[in-house]
Design a protein around this motif. Structure first.
Motif, PDB file in Angstrom:
ATOM      1  N   LEU A  72      20.520 -28.379  75.878  1.00 24.71           N
ATOM      2  CA  LEU A  72      21.907 -28.395  76.359  1.00 24.71           C
ATOM      3  C   LEU A  72      22.895 -28.344  75.194  1.00 24.71           C
ATOM      4  CD1 LEU A  72      23.954 -29.004  78.764  1.00 24.71           C
ATOM      5  CD2 LEU A  72      23.747 -31.375  78.055  1.00 24.71           C
ATOM      6  N   GLU A 129      28.863 -33.519  81.511  1.00 26.52           N
ATOM      7  CA  GLU A 129      27.454 -33.217  81.708  1.00 26.52           C
ATOM      8  C   GLU A 129      26.601 -33.929  80.647  1.00 26.52           C
ATOM      9  OE1 GLU A 129      26.184 -29.146  81.283  1.00 26.52           O
ATOM     10  OE2 GLU A 129      24.450 -29.481  82.573  1.00 26.52           O
ATOM     11  N   GLU A 185      27.425 -25.380  83.288  1.00 27.46           N
ATOM     12  CA  GLU A 185      26.381 -25.580  84.270  1.00 27.46           C
ATOM     13  C   GLU A 185      26.628 -24.936  85.626  1.00 27.46           C
ATOM     14  OE1 GLU A 185      26.027 -29.669  85.922  1.00 27.46           O
ATOM     15  OE2 GLU A 185      27.618 -30.047  84.485  1.00 27.46           O
ATOM     16  N   LYS A 188      20.917 -34.447  89.657  1.00 25.04           N
ATOM     17  CA  LYS A 188      20.977 -35.442  88.585  1.00 25.04           C
ATOM     18  C   LYS A 188      22.208 -36.337  88.699  1.00 25.04           C
ATOM     19  CE  LYS A 188      23.307 -32.523  85.190  1.00 25.04           C
ATOM     20  NZ  LYS A 188      23.931 -31.653  86.207  1.00 25.04           N
ATOM     21  N   VAL A 242      13.172 -34.996  79.236  1.00 28.82           N
ATOM     22  CA  VAL A 242      14.627 -35.177  79.181  1.00 28.82           C
ATOM     23  C   VAL A 242      15.172 -34.948  77.771  1.00 28.82           C
ATOM     24  CG1 VAL A 242      16.491 -36.859  79.470  1.00 28.82           C
ATOM     25  CG2 VAL A 242      14.719 -36.694  81.188  1.00 28.82           C
ATOM     26  N   ARG A 244      19.397 -25.945  85.796  1.00 28.41           N
ATOM     27  CA  ARG A 244      20.454 -26.827  85.282  1.00 28.41           C
ATOM     28  C   ARG A 244      21.164 -27.543  86.410  1.00 28.41           C
ATOM     29  NH1 ARG A 244      24.467 -24.692  80.702  1.00 28.41           N
ATOM     30  NH2 ARG A 244      25.116 -26.869  80.740  1.00 28.41           N
ATOM     31  N   TYR A 287      18.796 -40.492  80.057  1.00 26.34           N
ATOM     32  CA  TYR A 287      17.867 -40.733  78.944  1.00 26.34           C
ATOM     33  C   TYR A 287      17.804 -42.218  78.597  1.00 26.34           C
ATOM     34  CZ  TYR A 287      16.379 -40.688  73.988  1.00 26.34           C
ATOM     35  OH  TYR A 287      15.759 -40.932  72.799  1.00 26.34           O
ATOM     36  N   TYR A 346      14.183 -30.040  87.116  1.00 26.24           N
ATOM     37  CA  TYR A 346      15.031 -29.994  85.927  1.00 26.24           C
ATOM     38  C   TYR A 346      14.224 -29.721  84.665  1.00 26.24           C
ATOM     39  CZ  TYR A 346      19.123 -31.805  88.408  1.00 26.24           C
ATOM     40  OH  TYR A 346      20.200 -31.957  89.247  1.00 26.24           O
ATOM     41  N   TRP A 361      23.457 -36.770  81.059  1.00 25.63           N
ATOM     42  CA  TRP A 361      22.115 -36.670  80.472  1.00 25.63           C
ATOM     43  C   TRP A 361      21.821 -37.840  79.535  1.00 25.63           C
ATOM     44  CZ3 TRP A 361      18.477 -34.352  82.735  1.00 25.63           C
ATOM     45  CH2 TRP A 361      18.674 -33.156  83.418  1.00 25.63           C
ATOM     46  N   GLN A 362      22.831 -38.225  78.778  1.00 22.46           N
ATOM     47  CA  GLN A 362      22.630 -39.356  77.875  1.00 22.46           C
ATOM     48  C   GLN A 362      22.269 -40.615  78.673  1.00 22.46           C
ATOM     49  OE1 GLN A 362      25.923 -40.159  75.220  1.00 22.46           O
ATOM     50  NE2 GLN A 362      25.106 -42.153  74.622  1.00 22.46           N
ATOM     51  N   ILE A 407      15.540 -31.326  77.171  1.00 28.61           N
ATOM     52  CA  ILE A 407      16.649 -30.751  77.945  1.00 28.61           C
ATOM     53  C   ILE A 407      17.958 -30.979  77.208  1.00 28.61           C
ATOM     54  CG2 ILE A 407      18.073 -30.987  80.010  1.00 28.61           C
ATOM     55  CD1 ILE A 407      15.635 -31.679  81.572  1.00 28.61           C
ATOM     56  N   ILE A 408      18.133 -32.198  76.726  1.00 32.42           N
ATOM     57  CA  ILE A 408      19.391 -32.537  76.074  1.00 32.42           C
ATOM     58  C   ILE A 408      19.572 -31.715  74.804  1.00 32.42           C
ATOM     59  CG2 ILE A 408      20.708 -34.396  74.994  1.00 32.42           C
ATOM     60  CD1 ILE A 408      19.197 -36.298  76.964  1.00 32.42           C
TER      61      ILE A 408
END
Lengths: 299, 623
Positions: free
Chosen positions: A269, A188, A276, A35, A262, A244, A196, A206, A192-193, A265-266
């Motif tokens: 998380l 991390e 991670e 990622k 996604v 992860r 997204y 993932y 992810w943000q 996942i967030i």
């Protein structure tokens, strides 16, 4: 107008990527298919828009990556018209190095660290981008954005150049090189943000799916092909899992999850209690192991 | 959970870059561990790992040593000290923090300056049981120098002084006396105990007399003021012409904002142009702001390269000059010598330059100004700098990006120092070159020679002067115009004010280099016979003239042989300690790496060696 935290990180990374292209003769972007690499690649695409990325993208293939990772890599290379090189340490292939037989330490050293050095020497790259972040691991917190390596690709934590403002010292002597980490200041959650908000494609591993899993050393390992020998006390179970972090499949622990996109996942998380890198076996070899690997030339 | 709303909130969080100043003894690592732990930015497996390490290295008995969450490198862990700058990330409801953790020991000033250069706010730690120490003064000075405007002073270990209010007030008073000499915009004082978490995240009843905010509240409430009316400026980082039909100028905006159709100027040429398109990270936009990495296209095609500046004003808000005054922090064990050439790296441009005047050094503990001829590791000085070419800059106070620089060694490529620009020096634009009708070529053509410098370098007694003298005689015989500059002779006149310290040696060679340049301009074959022990200064002399005009001749005689010859009895004196700073004995000689000619006096006679040099000159069409 005030830039948001992510906007600031994005511009800072683009600045770093452009700086390398302006100052070095032969840069390369190391692409691990994970990622972070996906975000780094996305930033490089933005840095040179409307034109293509003006350097090669390199994947160090240990031959033990998940099959889905390789499929994804080739798809991305095609979509963005990337100049992709795949390097495999042929000495390791000849000696049949495997993470299962030889253990994570030897496998990582030969198929990753040595392979990387071989490739950097072969193509004479003077700068290599990596997707490492400072929040990943304690020894990385002290890493520079432009991290100097001697002619043997070694990192000397006591001999790093001080990095003030955004004035990077890009001067090196013949045969020396730098590793450059444009994502140094991302966490991390930031990654992810950004995935997204920017809708950046990521490897489906993932996301949670029913996958064949065995339990080994307290970790869930996915049976990605028949090279993973199943011991007597082990049995393959179908479990809803996701990853992860992604690496060599016998060294990467899965986690049980129901997150299939996604957003989920967030949310997971945000509620999780594990960092991670725990999903990677190479860290727990010994205390300070990442630091020793870095000195040897691992990213 | 509504993710969209969550990220909207995330995007509204302020980003704050903070720096902590203090030493391990002040409980700094503990405070950082506390900030991470109480803000719940530590995962349980990290905590387990720290527990494991606490048993091995910890100082808190069976309890988790929060400091170990922070210390990263193994060597430091074993020594129990932090030796570098480390960056930490944590967030609260209102704020995202990027924290630079830098150590406070005297020898680590450079690390603190590094951390401060990347921070908006500083937390100064003071050990309540020890009060203000020298390091506190040093921290205050460096913060002010690097333009930190907001400081929060935390008086830590309040538990050790029984939360005594009078002692706290005393510390506040003595700190204010120091900080009054500087101009900090915001200055706050908080009594805390990092070990017990008091007044870090939660208010504690042990300190009922303190009614102020906790540390985290103070941090969250700081607002960074950006000047709204600042003019637009962007140093060009890279020219994007990856395809033939596109030419864009990429860079990060260093001040103000820019709209399409705005009129702009290119510095240093001051050419006018109009903004056509603005490409931001989120695509093509009408407007872009400070700190955004953008690519601009212009309506007129012009020649713009990296290091040029695109700017909304052509008034004198920015300086274009090759000289300026600045404060320099030296960060290398290799000491700084005035007049030595270094690489000066500015935002998006670099050039060779030197420190021409070390005006004064500053004692960071007493703030006294001291006279000095050189600068050592972790020392700070006010200096004048001269560069080989004009650059565009601003004062650091007005714009950090356009007013900062780092100094890099030409050979090792190490970062040696960093500086902040105070103001430009105007001398540069007042002296113009006079044009002369007779030039070097015409002067030298009379005697059918190409002017060059034969630069002899080698130890004392190696045979430089002997060979140089023979060569000059031979050149004279064939009707060539020459001049021999001899080290000893020059020291009787032009350089009689100079001694043999490193600083004076650099100045000695600088003057000789300049004199040689004049002689070359006069059309002469110039023979220079100087020990010239440092490669930096030989390079400086080389860089002053055209590429093929400088011929470096290394007289490769071993020190043993030179000492055996000892024609002037100098080695004997040096060995007896009667002569200080003698090259080869207590002052270094750096051998040339790739001289044009190497002469070995232990194998051949001086006469033969002189002929070798003449052959070289003929072969290269000098005579």
């Amino acid at each position: 107008m005030k830039l948001s935290h992510i906007d600031k990180l994005e511009s800072e990374s683009i600045h770093i990527i452009r700086e390398v292209v302006a100052e070095f003769d032969n840069p390369v972007m190391l692409y691990s298919i994970g990622k972070d690499s996906s975000v780094m690649l996305h930033l490089a695409l933005k840095a040179f828009a409307p034109n293509n990325i003006p350097f090669k993208i390199m994947h160090i293939d240990t031959t033990w990556k998940f099959k889905e990772m390789i499929l994804f890599r080739d798809q991305i290379a095609k979509t963005y018209n990337l100049d992709l090189i795949v390097h495999i340490n042929q000495d390791g292939i000849r000696n049949k190095i495997s993470p299962i037989k030889n253990g994570s330490k030897i496998h990582t050293d030969i198929m990753k660290t040595q392979a990387l050095k071989q490739a950097l020497d072969k193509y004479k790259f003077d700068a290599a981008f990596g997707g490492a972040r400072r929040d990943e691991e304690k020894s990385r917190a002290k890493e520079r954005i432009f991290s100097f390596r001697d002619k043997n690709h070694r990192w000397d934590p006591k001999n790093q150049k001080p990095e003030l403002w955004n004035l990077f010292n890009t001067k090196i002597n013949t045969d020396e090189s730098v590793r450059v980490f444009p994502l140094s200041n991302w966490t991390e959650l930031d990654i992810w943000q950004y995935i997204y908000q920017e809708k950046i494609p990521i490897v489906p591993l993932y996301l949670a799916k029913t996958r064949p899993i065995i339990k080994r050393d307290g970790m869930m390992i996915m049976v990605d092909d028949d090279r993973l020998e199943i011991k007597q006390n082990e049995k393959i179970e179908q479990k809803n899992v996701r990853f992860r972090t992604l690496g060599c499949y016998p060294l990467t622990a899965a986690m049980e999850s129901a997150a299939t996109n996604v957003e989920e996942i967030i949310i997971e998380l945000l509620e999780t209690k594990y960092s991670e890198r725990q999903g990677r076996l190479i860290d727990s070899d010994q205390i300070g192991s990442m630091e020793i690997k870095k000195q040897e030339g691992y990213f | 959970m509504d993710l969209k709303a969550f990220f909207e909130k995330q995007n509204n969080k302020k980003q704050l870059k903070i720096l902590t100043c203090g030493s391990v003894d002040d409980g700094k690592s503990t405070l950082l561990g506390r900030l991470m732990y109480d803000s719940k930015n530590i995962y349980s497996d990290q905590l387990t790992q720290t527990q494991k390490e606490s048993e091995k290295y910890g100082t808190q008995g069976k309890k988790v040593d929060l400091a170990l969450l922070i210390d990263g490198l193994q060597a430091e862990r074993e020594q129990g000290i932090t030796i570098d700058v480390a960056y930490r990330y944590f967030e609260t409801e209102k704020c995202k923090f990027i924290l630079a953790d830098t150590p406070g020991h005297e020898e680590y000033t450079r690390n603190m300056a590094t951390g401060a250069s990347n921070s908006d706010v500083a937390i100064i730690l003071i050990d309540a049981s020890k009060g203000i120490l020298d390091q506190t003064k040093r921290h205050t000075f460096i913060l002010s120098l690097l333009g930190i405007e907001n400081i929060i002073v935390t008086v830590n270990k309040m538990d050790l002084i029984d939360f005594n209010q009078n002692k706290f007030e005393e510390i506040v008073k003595s700190f204010t006396e120091i900080s009054n000499q500087f101009k900090f915009k915001i200055e706050k004082f908080i009594p805390i105990s990092a070990l017990h978490g008091e007044n870090v995240f939660t208010k504690n009843k042990n300190i009922p007399w303190y009614n102020g905010k906790t540390l985290i509240e103070e941090l969250e409430d700081i607002s960074l003021i950006e000047p709204e009316d600042d003019f637009f400026s962007m140093p060009v980082q890279w020219v994007n012409r990856l395809s033939s039909n596109f030419r864009g100028y990429s860079g990060t905006i260093s001040s103000g904002k820019i709209n399409i159709d705005d009129e702009i100027f290119i510095l240093p040429s001051r050419e006018k142009n109009i903004i056509k398109k603005i490409l931001t990270p989120s695509g093509q936009k009408e407007v872009a702001f400070k700190d955004q990495a953008v690519t601009l296209t212009l309506s007129k095609e012009v020649d713009i390269s990296r290091g040029n500046l695109i700017c909304s004003t052509n008034k004198d808000n920015l300086f274009t000059s090759d000289q300026f005054a600045s404060h320099i922090i030296w960060m290398s064990k290799e000491k700084m010598l005035p007049e030595r050439n270094y690489i000066f790296r500015f935002i998006n441009s670099q050039t060779i330059g030197k420190i021409t005047d070390l005006v004064h050094k500053i004692n960071v503990n007493s703030f006294d100004k001291l006279a000095s001829k050189e600068l050592n590791l972790n020392e700070i000085a006010y200096c004048k700098v001269a560069l080989n070419k004009n650059i565009v800059f601003n004062s650091y106070q007005k714009n950090k990006r356009l007013g900062s620089f780092v100094i890099i060694d030409q050979f090792t490529k190490q970062t040696l120092g960093a500086g902040v620009i105070d103001h430009e020096l105007r001398r540069a634009s007042n002296i113009a070159w006079q044009k002369m009708s007779i030039n070097k070529k015409l002067r030298s053509s009379i005697s059918g020679q190409s002017p060059c410098i034969l630069w002899f370098t080698g130890l004392s007694g190696s045979g430089k002067s002997t060979i140089a003298n023979i060569i000059e005689q031979k050149l004279h015989q064939i009707g060539k115009h020459t001049y021999l500059l001899d080290g000893d002779n020059i020291r009787h006149g032009l350089n009689k004010d100079l001694g043999f310290t490193d600083t004076d040696r650099v100045e000695n060679i600088r003057r000789i280099s300049e004199v040689s340049r004049l002689m070359i301009d006069a059309g002469l074959i110039t023979i220079v016979s100087f020990i010239s022990p440092f490669k930096s200064e030989r390079k400086m002399a080389r860089d002053l003239v055209e590429k093929d005009e400088f011929i470096e001749i290394f007289i490769n005689t071993t020190i043993e042989e030179c000492e055996k010859r000892d024609p002037k009895g100098l080695y004997k004196k040096a060995r007896a300690g009667k002569l200080k700073n003698f090259t080869g004995i207590d002052s270094i000689y750096e051998k040339p790496e790739s001289p044009e000619i190497i002469l070995n006096t232990q194998m051949k006679k001086a006469e033969e060696l002189a002929d070798e040099v003449l052959t070289f000159l003929k072969k290269n069409n000098k005579i």
